[in-house]
Design a protein around this motif. Structure first.
Motif: not given
Length: 192
Positions: A144-157, A177-192
């Motif tokens: 589940x998507x939890x948020x996006x801030x300053x290039x970081x996407x927060x997800x919960x598994x 890798x997938x998100x960075x490829x399609x959305x250049x604004x994404x710099x990182x993905x973290x578990x929320x």
């Protein structure tokens, strides 16, 4: 009725497929016996004393065993509980919670999106819905998507993916890798 069983990347979790819909919409994750009180099926699975997690997907139930539990002994119990439930057509949830779909409160770990990022957030959510969630559901879990801030996407598994030894690799090497490829604004993905 025949219930299929599949392994998941998480060795503590098995995915059970009853051959019919489990959740009419959404998913539901139970991480404790107290949470499971909303569902007679989840509560009965926890009552075995050997279950630490239950997850309902669209057409599957993922069950996580406690550390040290032998699946060869627990699996027949789980299959019997699932058979009893689905053959009797018992309700999945008690009370007024017919759908069982539960979304945590907005302040429960969510990161507030910047309204200026609305287009980026829409792209991220679309990729998660169309590309990530179906793959994760195949492994007995959800994301589940939890948020996006300053290039970081927060997800919960959730489900089999929560606590899975390969969840960090899934987040970092797969989803990031997938998100960075399609959305250049994404710099990182973290578990929320």
């Amino acid at each position: 009725m025949f219930i299929e069983t599949e392994t998941t990347p998480n060795p503590a979790t098995l995915k059970f497929l009853p051959g019919q819909a489990v959740m009419p919409a959404g998913t539901r994750d139970f991480a404790s016996p107290e949470e499971a009180e909303a569902s007679p099926l989840a509560a009965t699975l926890f009552d075995t004393g050997e279950v630490t997690g239950v997850f309902f997907g669209g057409d599957f139930v993922s069950v996580t065993a406690a550390p040290g539990v032998d699946w060869s002994a627990l699996k027949p119990q789980v299959v019997a509980i699932l058979l009893d439930h689905f053959v009797s057509q018992a309700p999945l949830f008690t009370g007024g919670d017919a759908s069982g779909f539960a979304v945590p409160a907005e302040d429960e770990g969510d990161v507030e999106d910047d309204p200026a990022d609305a287009d980026v957030v829409a792209q991220i959510k679309d990729l998660i819905e169309t590309r990530v969630r179906p793959a994760v559901a195949g492994d007995g879990g959800d994301i589940r998507y939890r948020g996006f801030r300053d290039g970081v996407v927060y997800l919960i598994m959730q489900g089999a993916c929560a606590g899975c030894p390969s969840s960090t690799a899934t987040l970092k090497h797969g989803i990031e890798s997938l998100l960075k490829h399609y959305v250049p604004e994404v710099s990182e993905v973290r578990a929320a």
